[in-house]
Design a protein around this motif. Structure first.
Motif, PDB file in Angstrom:
ATOM      1  N   ARG B 209       0.662  -1.211   0.035  1.00  0.00           N
ATOM      2  CA  ARG B 209       0.030   0.011  -0.028  1.00  0.00           C
ATOM      3  C   ARG B 209       0.716   1.134   0.018  1.00  0.00           C
ATOM      4  N   THR B 210       2.015   1.064  -0.268  1.00  0.00           N
ATOM      5  CA  THR B 210       2.799   2.445   0.093  1.00  0.00           C
ATOM      6  C   THR B 210       3.748   2.413  -1.142  1.00  0.00           C
ATOM      7  N   ARG B 211       4.276   3.734  -1.339  1.00  0.00           N
ATOM      8  CA  ARG B 211       5.222   4.202  -2.475  1.00  0.00           C
ATOM      9  C   ARG B 211       6.556   3.207  -2.340  1.00  0.00           C
ATOM     10  N   VAL B 212       6.951   3.107  -0.930  1.00  0.00           N
ATOM     11  CA  VAL B 212       8.306   2.421  -0.737  1.00  0.00           C
ATOM     12  C   VAL B 212       8.015   0.930  -1.138  1.00  0.00           C
ATOM     13  N   GLY B 213       7.068   0.139  -0.970  1.00  0.00           N
ATOM     14  CA  GLY B 213       6.685  -1.023  -1.195  1.00  0.00           C
ATOM     15  C   GLY B 213       6.821  -1.183  -2.664  1.00  0.00           C
ATOM     16  N   ASN B 214       6.293  -0.282  -3.559  1.00  0.00           N
ATOM     17  CA  ASN B 214       6.314  -0.216  -5.184  1.00  0.00           C
ATOM     18  C   ASN B 214       7.912  -0.523  -5.433  1.00  0.00           C
ATOM     19  N   TRP B 215       8.605   0.674  -4.634  1.00  0.00           N
ATOM     20  CA  TRP B 215      10.191   0.844  -4.822  1.00  0.00           C
ATOM     21  C   TRP B 215      11.020  -0.618  -4.327  1.00  0.00           C
ATOM     22  N   ILE B 216      10.481  -1.207  -3.389  1.00  0.00           N
ATOM     23  CA  ILE B 216      11.215  -2.769  -2.894  1.00  0.00           C
ATOM     24  C   ILE B 216      10.926  -3.695  -4.010  1.00  0.00           C
ATOM     25  N   PHE B 217       9.813  -3.781  -4.535  1.00  0.00           N
ATOM     26  CA  PHE B 217       9.435  -4.831  -5.844  1.00  0.00           C
ATOM     27  C   PHE B 217      10.295  -4.272  -6.816  1.00  0.00           C
ATOM     28  N   ALA B 218      10.493  -3.123  -7.221  1.00  0.00           N
ATOM     29  CA  ALA B 218      11.140  -2.527  -8.371  1.00  0.00           C
ATOM     30  C   ALA B 218      12.646  -2.869  -8.539  1.00  0.00           C
ATOM     31  N   VAL B 219      13.210  -2.517  -7.331  1.00  0.00           N
ATOM     32  CA  VAL B 219      14.722  -2.558  -7.041  1.00  0.00           C
ATOM     33  C   VAL B 219      15.009  -4.204  -6.979  1.00  0.00           C
ATOM     34  N   GLY B 220      14.204  -5.006  -6.633  1.00  0.00           N
ATOM     35  CA  GLY B 220      14.415  -6.542  -6.594  1.00  0.00           C
ATOM     36  C   GLY B 220      14.254  -6.923  -8.063  1.00  0.00           C
ATOM     37  N   GLY B 221      13.181  -6.576  -8.621  1.00  0.00           N
ATOM     38  CA  GLY B 221      12.885  -6.889 -10.040  1.00  0.00           C
ATOM     39  C   GLY B 221      13.761  -6.676 -11.088  1.00  0.00           C
ATOM     40  N   ALA B 222      13.932  -5.330 -11.154  1.00  0.00           N
ATOM     41  CA  ALA B 222      14.789  -4.870 -12.378  1.00  0.00           C
ATOM     42  C   ALA B 222      15.479  -3.335 -11.792  1.00  0.00           C
ATOM     43  N   GLN B 223      16.760  -3.544 -11.097  1.00  0.00           N
ATOM     44  CA  GLN B 223      17.091  -2.532 -10.503  1.00  0.00           C
ATOM     45  C   GLN B 223      17.436  -1.190 -11.718  1.00  0.00           C
ATOM     46  N   GLN B 224      17.984  -1.598 -12.865  1.00  0.00           N
ATOM     47  CA  GLN B 224      18.304  -0.587 -13.764  1.00  0.00           C
ATOM     48  C   GLN B 224      17.264   0.126 -14.263  1.00  0.00           C
ATOM     49  N   SER B 225      15.928  -0.501 -14.338  1.00  0.00           N
ATOM     50  CA  SER B 225      14.768  -0.023 -14.964  1.00  0.00           C
ATOM     51  C   SER B 225      14.272   0.803 -13.779  1.00  0.00           C
ATOM     52  N   ALA B 226      14.466   0.387 -12.368  1.00  0.00           N
ATOM     53  CA  ALA B 226      13.943   1.167 -11.416  1.00  0.00           C
ATOM     54  C   ALA B 226      14.545   2.671 -11.483  1.00  0.00           C
ATOM     55  N   ARG B 227      15.907   2.408 -11.579  1.00  0.00           N
ATOM     56  CA  ARG B 227      16.879   3.714 -11.491  1.00  0.00           C
ATOM     57  C   ARG B 227      16.114   4.621 -12.684  1.00  0.00           C
ATOM     58  N   GLN B 228      16.043   4.182 -13.840  1.00  0.00           N
ATOM     59  CA  GLN B 228      15.622   4.987 -15.148  1.00  0.00           C
ATOM     60  C   GLN B 228      14.566   5.820 -14.867  1.00  0.00           C
ATOM     61  N   VAL B 229      13.547   5.249 -14.195  1.00  0.00           N
ATOM     62  CA  VAL B 229      12.186   5.981 -13.779  1.00  0.00           C
ATOM     63  C   VAL B 229      12.291   6.713 -12.715  1.00  0.00           C
ATOM     64  N   GLY B 230      13.351   6.785 -11.778  1.00  0.00           N
ATOM     65  CA  GLY B 230      13.376   7.911 -10.734  1.00  0.00           C
ATOM     66  C   GLY B 230      13.436   7.095  -9.573  1.00  0.00           C
ATOM     67  N   VAL B 231      13.419   5.810  -9.344  1.00  0.00           N
ATOM     68  CA  VAL B 231      13.298   5.280  -8.007  1.00  0.00           C
ATOM     69  C   VAL B 231      14.737   5.251  -7.163  1.00  0.00           C
ATOM     70  N   PRO B 232      14.734   5.827  -6.150  1.00  0.00           N
ATOM     71  CA  PRO B 232      15.852   6.115  -5.126  1.00  0.00           C
ATOM     72  C   PRO B 232      16.330   4.638  -4.871  1.00  0.00           C
ATOM     73  N   VAL B 233      16.984   3.957  -5.634  1.00  0.00           N
ATOM     74  CA  VAL B 233      17.469   2.537  -5.448  1.00  0.00           C
ATOM     75  C   VAL B 233      18.424   2.429  -4.243  1.00  0.00           C
ATOM     76  N   PHE B 234      19.445   3.582  -3.930  1.00  0.00           N
ATOM     77  CA  PHE B 234      20.237   3.440  -3.075  1.00  0.00           C
ATOM     78  C   PHE B 234      19.604   3.397  -1.682  1.00  0.00           C
ATOM     79  N   ALA B 235      18.706   4.472  -1.634  1.00  0.00           N
ATOM     80  CA  ALA B 235      18.028   4.918  -0.293  1.00  0.00           C
ATOM     81  C   ALA B 235      17.118   3.455   0.117  1.00  0.00           C
ATOM     82  N   THR B 236      16.495   3.242  -1.024  1.00  0.00           N
ATOM     83  CA  THR B 236      15.630   1.680  -0.635  1.00  0.00           C
ATOM     84  C   THR B 236      15.988   0.744  -0.150  1.00  0.00           C
ATOM     85  N   LYS B 237      17.408   0.325  -0.630  1.00  0.00           N
ATOM     86  CA  LYS B 237      18.150  -0.828  -0.416  1.00  0.00           C
ATOM     87  C   LYS B 237      19.085  -0.736   0.907  1.00  0.00           C
ATOM     88  N   VAL B 238      19.304   0.438   1.065  1.00  0.00           N
ATOM     89  CA  VAL B 238      19.984   0.684   2.517  1.00  0.00           C
ATOM     90  C   VAL B 238      18.753   0.625   3.641  1.00  0.00           C
TER      91      VAL B 238
END
Lengths: 293, 345
Positions: B209-238
Motif C-alpha cells: 500500500r505504500t510507495r516504498v513497497g512499490n520501490w522494493i518490488f522494483a529494485v528487486g525485479g529490475a534495478q536498472q529500470s527502477a533507476r531509469q524511472v527515478g526510484v531512489p535505489v540506493f536509499a531503498t536498499k540501505v
C-alpha cells in the motif's frame, strides 16, 4: 471517445499547436576528443508530426538521441527547444522540458503489475502522515484510460507487465511518457526486436501519439517502418546527415536506396548472387531492390 | 479496438475469488501450514492444546519477525546472512551495558538499537557502493559480529552468557513490553507473538500500500529500470538492510527479556532458517516477488514442525531434513509460479 476528456484533464502539460516546431537542431555535432561522432546534423521536430531518424548501425543515431535526451551534450551547433537555444546537462532536464525517451529496454519491471509499472517512481498517494498510502483505484483507472486512449485495451491492469507482448510493453512505455507530460517522444528503435505483426502494432501507436499532438522522433534502420508513419526523414551515415526531407519530396524507393546507398546496395546484391546462386530468394530480392532505385 | 472502458471488464468478470487467491505468492505456505497443523493435531495429544500452541507460537514468533524482514530484503533483491548474529549482538550489548556497567536499561536498549542500525547501514552501503553480492558482504559482517559476540563478551564479562539481568533496575518495565505473557483463556500467549503479528501487518502495509513497497518490488525485479524511472535505489536498499537490522534488535530484546539471559552464540545459524521461511512463503531467490504474510506463514510452519516433531517423540534432528525438503519443494513451486507469471498468456 469518452476517455479523451479524463486524459486531457490529467495530462500535465498541454501539447503545442499542431505543426509548431518544438525542437530544432542546427548543424549539431558531437566530438569525443578527436573523434567526430556526429557533425552538421539539422532537422526539426514539430508537434503532431513524426520525424524519422534513419541510419545503419554506427551511423550516429545513438549519439543523436543521447543529445536530445540529455545524456550527452552537443559540442557544435545549436539545440533549440521552443525556439530557444539550450543544453541539457541531465536526462532529468530534458524530461522537464517535455522530452521523454523510451529506450529499447523500456525501463519496466516484468514481474510487477501493469499499473504499478505505469506509475513507478511517480506514484499517486492519498492520506496524511504515516498513513499516506498509494491511491490504487485512481492509478488503476488512469492506467486503463491512458492505455485505452493509445488504443490498447487491456483485460486487466493487474497482470504482470511481463505477460504483455513486446509491442504492448513498448506501448505502455509510450503511454507512460505521454501521461507524465511529454511533448516530444524519442523512440529508440522500438521495432528492432519485434516481429512483423508486433512492429505494425507499435507503428499504429506511433501514429496515435502523433494524432494526440506529440512530436515524435522515431529512430530506426528500417525504411519500411519509417515511411508509412513519418512526416520528415533525416538520414545519417557515418556520423553525417545525408539529407533531411519532408515526406512530400520523397518516395519509399528513394528512402530505401539512400539508406543503403544505391551503388553499395547494387554491388552487395551482385556479390550475394555470386555466393548464393542466381535463384536464391534473398539475392533476387536485393537485386530487384537495387535495380528499382 | 474498444475505446469505451466499462467499469467491469467482461473478460475478467469470470475470474473467481479462488483463482485470484491461487495467484498469491503465499498460497503454498498457507496450504502447507494447514496440512501440518492437521497432521500434528491428529497424531499427537499435546499439539492442539493451549499449552502446546503457546509453545509453538512462541518458537515461530521470533523466527517470524526476522523472516518477514528478510523477506522484504529478498523481494528487494538482497540477502542478509548477518541477520541471525545481530539478534545475539543486540541482546548482549544491552546485557553487558546494564549488568556490567550499570547503564539504565532503556538507555542501553537505545544504544543497542543505534548499533544495530549502524550495522544494517554498513551492510547496505557496502553492498551498494562496491556492487558485490550481498551474500558475500553480509557473510563478512556475520563473521565479524559472531567474533565480537563470542570474544567481546568473554573479554568484557569473563563469561559466555549474561547473568543477573533480572536484578537490573527497570528490568520489569522492559519485560512488560518485550518479555511478558498474556493469559487468554487457557492460552498463555507470549508477547512476542503480538510483536510478530504487528511486524507482519506493518510489513504487508508497506509492501502493498505504500510507495516504498512499490520501490522494493522494483529494485528487486529490475534495478536498472527502477533507476531509469527515478526510484531512489540506493536509499531503498540501505533502508531494507536497516529494516532487517531493526528486526534483529527487536528479536534480541524479545529473547533477552523473556528469558532474562542471552548466550554469546544466540542467533548464529538461524540466518538460513529466516531465508528458508521467506522462500517457503513465496519469495523468489532472485528478488522482485514475494510476500510478508507468506514469510510469517513460513515461520509458523517452522514453529509447528519444530514442536510437532518433539511431541511425536521423534528425534528432533529430523527437523533439519524436513526444512530442507520444504525449501526444495517451495523453490520448485515458486519457479513454476514465476514462469507462469512471466510467460505470455
Amino acid at each position: 471517445m469518452s476517455d479523451q476528456k479524463t486524459v486531457e484533464e490529467t495530462t500535465t502539460s498541454e501539447p503545442a499547436a499542431r505543426g509548431t516546431v518544438v525542437v530544432e537542431v542546427r548543424d549539431i555535432g558531437k566530438r569525443y576528443g578527436n573523434i567526430i561522432a556526429l557533425s552538421d546534423v539539422s532537422t526539426q521536430v514539430k508537434a503532431g508530426e513524426v520525424t524519422c531518424v534513419l541510419g545503419d548501425n554506427g551511423a550516429g543515431k545513438s549519439t543523436f538521441i543521447k543529445i536530445l535526451a540529455g545524456a550527452h551534450q552537443h559540442s557544435d551547433g545549436e539545440l533549440l527547444v521552443d525556439g530557444e537555444a539550450c543544453t541539457f546537462s541531465s536526462p532529468r532536464e530534458a524530461l522537464d522540458a517535455g522530452i521523454a525517451t523510451v529506450y529499447q529496454d523500456l525501463a519496466v519491471v516484468p514481474l510487477m503489475p501493469v499499473w504499478r509499472n505505469f506509475f513507478l517512481g511517480s506514484e499517486i498517494r492519498t492520506g496524511v502522515g504515516p498513513f499516506k498510502r498509494l491511491d490504487i483505484d485512481a492509478m488503476k483507472k488512469i492506467t486503463k484510460d491512458e492505455l485505452a486512449a493509445m488504443g490498447i485495451d487491456l483485460r486487466d491492469v493487474e497482470q504482470p507487465i511481463g505477460t504483455l507482448s513486446g509491442g504492448e510493453r513498448q506501448c505502455v512505455a509510450i503511454a507512460r511518457a505521454v501521461y507524465f507530460g511529454a511533448r516530444v517522444l524519442i523512440l529508440d528503435e522500438p521495432t528492432a526486436a519485434l516481429g512483423v505483426k508486433q512492429s505494425g502494432v507499435v507503428l499504429k501507436y506511433i501514429a496515435k501519439a502523433r494524432e494526440r499532438g506529440l512530436g515524435v522522433v522515431f529512430i530506426t534502420h528500417n525504411p519500411h517502418h519509417a515511411f508509412p508513419v513519418g512526416d520528415r526523414f533525416m538520414l545519417l551515415r557515418r556520423g553525417k546527415s545525408i539529407g533531411d526531407y519532408p515526406k512530400s519530396e520523397l518516395t519509399l524507393e528513394d528512402l530505401t536506396s539512400m539508406m543503403a546507398g544505391g551503388a553499395e546496395l547494387e554491388s552487395l546484391a551482385h556479390e550475394l548472387q555470386s555466393i548464393m546462386g542466381e535463384d536464391s530468394d534473398v539475392a533476387a530480392e536485393m537485386v530487384a531492390e537495387a535495380e528499382s532505385t | 479496438m474498444a475505446t469505451a472502458t466499462p467499469a467491469v471488464d467482461e473478460r475478467i468478470a469470470q475470474t473467481s475469488t479462488l483463482t485470484r487467491l491461487l495467484k498469491r505468492p503465499e498460497i503454498g505456505a498457507l496450504v502447507a501450514a494447514i496440512v501440518l497443523f492437521a497432521f500434528f493435531a491428529l497424531t499427537t495429544d499435546a499439539f492442539a492444546t493451549a499449552s502446546g500452541a503457546s509453545t509453538w507460537l512462541r518458537g515461530a514468533s521470533t523466527i517470524g519477525i526476522m523472516a518477514v524482514a528478510v523477506a522484504l530484503l529478498m523481494i528487494g533483491g538482497e540477502f542478509d546472512l548477518s541477520a541471525g548474529a545481530i539478534t545475539g549482538f543486540t541482546g548482549l550489548v544491552v546485557g553487558i551495558l546494564t549488568t556490567e556497567y550499570g547503564l539504565n536499561v532503556w538507555a542501553a536498549m537505545l544504544v543497542s538499537l543505534a548499533l544495530a542500525l549502524l550495522v544494517g547501514m554498513i551492510n547496505g552501503i557496502l553492498v551498494m557502493k562496491t556492487g558485490l553480492p550481498s551474500f558475500i558482504v553480509t557473510l563478512g559482517t556475520f563473521f565479524v559480529l559472531q567474533g565480537i559476540d563470542l570474544a567481546g563478551t568473554k573479554a568484557l564479562i569473563g563469561q559466555v552468557a549474561i547473568q543477573g539481568m533480572s536484578n537490573v533496575p527497570f528490568y520489569d518495565s522492559a519485560k512488560s513490553v518485550f518479555g511478558r505473557t498474556i493469559q487468554i483463556g487457557d492460552l498463555n500467549l507470549y508477547v512476542s507473538v503480538l510483536w510478530w503479528i504487528a511486524v507482519t501487518v506493518v510489513a504487508t502495509w508497506i509492501l502493498m500500500r505504500t510507495r516504498v513497497g512499490n520501490w522494493i518490488f522494483a529494485v528487486g525485479g529490475a534495478q536498472q529500470s527502477a533507476r531509469q524511472v527515478g526510484v531512489p535505489v540506493f536509499a531503498t536498499k540501505v533502508g531494507l538492510f536497516m529494516g532487517t537490522a531493526f528486526a534483529g534488535w527487536l528479536v534480541g530484546m524479545l529473547l533477552l527479556f523473556s528469558t532474562s539471559t542471552v548466550q554469546s552464540n544466540t542467533g548464529v545459524g538461524q540466518e538460513f532458517i529466516y531465508i528458508i521461511c521467506a522462500v517457503v512463503g513465496g519469495c523468489l531467490l532472485t528478488g522482485g516477488y514475494g510476500s510478508a504474510i507468506g514469510a510469517a506463514l513460513g515461520a509458523l510452519i517452522y514453529g509447528m514442525a519444530n514442536q510437532g516433531i518433539v511431541y511425536s517423540g521423534w528425534d528432533n534432528n529430523w527437523l533439519r531434513a524436513f526444512l530442507g525438503a520444504m525449501l526444495l519443494g517451495a523453490v520448485l513451486l515458486n519457479e513454476w509460479v514465476r514462469k507462469r507469471a512471466e510467460a505470455a498468456r
